[in-house]
Design a protein around this motif. Sequence first.
Motif: not given
Length: 670
Positions: A214, A216, A220, A269-270, A311, A314-315, A320-322
Amino acid sequence: MFKKILIANRGEIACRVIKTARAMGVSTVAVYSDADRHAVHVQLADQAVHIGPAPAAESYLVAEKILDACRETGAEAVHPGYGFLSERASFCELLEDNGIVFIGPKPRAIRAMGDKIESKLFAREAGVSIVPGHLGVVEDAETAVRIADEIGYPVMIKASAGGGGKGMRIAWNAAETREGFQSSANEARNSFGDDRIFIEKFIVNPRHIEIQVLADAHGNAIHLGERECSIQRRNQKVVEEAPSPFLDAATRAAMGAQAVALARAVDYQSAGTVEFIVDRDRNFYFLEMNTRLQVEHPVTELVTGIDLVEEMLRVAAGEKLRFAQEDIRLNGWAVESRIYAEDPFRGFLPSIGRLTRYRPPQEGASGEVTVRNDTGVREGSEISMYYDPMIAKLCTHAPDRATAIEAMGTALAAFEIEGIEHNIPFLAALMQHPRWREGRISTAFIAEEYPDGFERPAVPEATRRNAALIAISIEIARKARLDKHVDRLREHPGTTRREWVVRIDDDYYSVAVDPEAREGGQAAFRMSLDGETSRVMSAYRPGVSPWSGSIDGTAITAQVRPAREATLLFLDGLWLHARVMTPRIAELDRLMPVKLPPDTSRMLLCPMPGLVVSIAVAEGQAVKAGETLAVVEAMKMENILRAERDLTVASLKVRQGDSLAVDAVIMEFA
């Protein structure tokens, strides 16, 4: 966050994305072909757009139609699901050029990793260990044979743009290489619109283990542990689990670090998956990177508690990654069984038709066990020949592997499907297999354990005895209902007959029954079968399935189907024919002649509904055992029908392009 997204897919993955989007307050748009006009994902979405005829090449694979649907509905972003356009960089660019967000990686990452040839070249340059092979495009069958001879057999023939087991063949000699090259190219062209083929060494008895990553747009990247996907048939995953029972901590850490490094190298990303094959010494080799959500992602979600679809959204929205790597914990064990529309007793050939009954087990948590069923069908849905035959993904989660497997066995026993053939009997048998339970598996597991195909296992005596007891409790419940609701024309003592005979398949069991007082709404009986007494309890109501109750305190679930003067019971992964009789009727039943099936030894029957791709022989032609007679395509897979013995073709009953039903006569032999 987006206000509206479009899902450029169908079936269970479209339903899966809609479920998370709805929970996030995001409106959804479904697309559908002629065959999917009444599909579940169309009904679940807030809007739906028709995009063309049933063949995927004329609907789901046409990027411009997806773009038009976005314009028509005002969708801000597109989730591609898996398969179809999910790993096509040109589709991502088309969306971006028109101001629409692709919920997935950027085109550079898709190009670097989404193509099997390019991804291996990139991985090799990055210092990642790869499987030996020829990484250039193979132009024709003869070139394929020359390359395979140089690499050494066995080899794996693979579609560069492939996925989901499509466009893949293992070849052990030159003849299989020629045949496999053509079939792989045809499947790849039909499934992905790209018929490029490459060849690599096939590593015997590897394990297929993949790492979920995972990342972003802010640099990250983390991994969420591994999934073991070694139970495969024809390179198609059948059962997956998380974590793997094979990896040790050091190997897990090394694979995770390498997967993250590879993701960073392509600015990923993703959500994505880095797949490895692992040999018996835990040496691992990069296989490919799937730049999309995987079919088996639910097992990772169950052990991590992270919704991967959320996720991804969100990305894609720029967040940003949580989570950091140190936040990731693997809790318990999860197992996924893929429920397919296929007949395990006929070589797992596809089955199509209407789901006249579809009753999955109850989802949710019960004690320490959680059951989850991702599906895109409901009772009455049509299983089409145009798409993948997967009906559902049944998952169980528990504190440990053994409990998760037991829970899966129970869930499969309660999963009712009628109208088509399906692989639940095979999955149920697999859950009982000692080698699977011990974790001693490889990608060759099914081929090794079922070399002649899956056949009905021998029925344990304990299963037969339990079936006899269950059948009697069902018969008593039926008679009790009749006594209650039917006006009798003569006096009836109202007592339960004590002496019974139950025929389970071809075996007869004498049973004495003594009713006891009901407990907690359940009927209770003492039943003596051949001198051994058991206590049977159940709240079964006639006409309802499954039967749930207990025998000597052990909880048991059995599916129930009516049959002519009998009952069919699905118990311990096996269908059993049960007939309850009086002793006198049983005496007469033993004298009845056995009806023999018709002789079809001089016919080639179509083993599944499908389309005739080619006829390889002519009338009057003599053929040898093993030679190809015909090729039939069903659900995007080509199936080669071969001669089982030396014979002569007497007459052909079909032509290329004909659509056939199961057991249709293709040709007759002299």
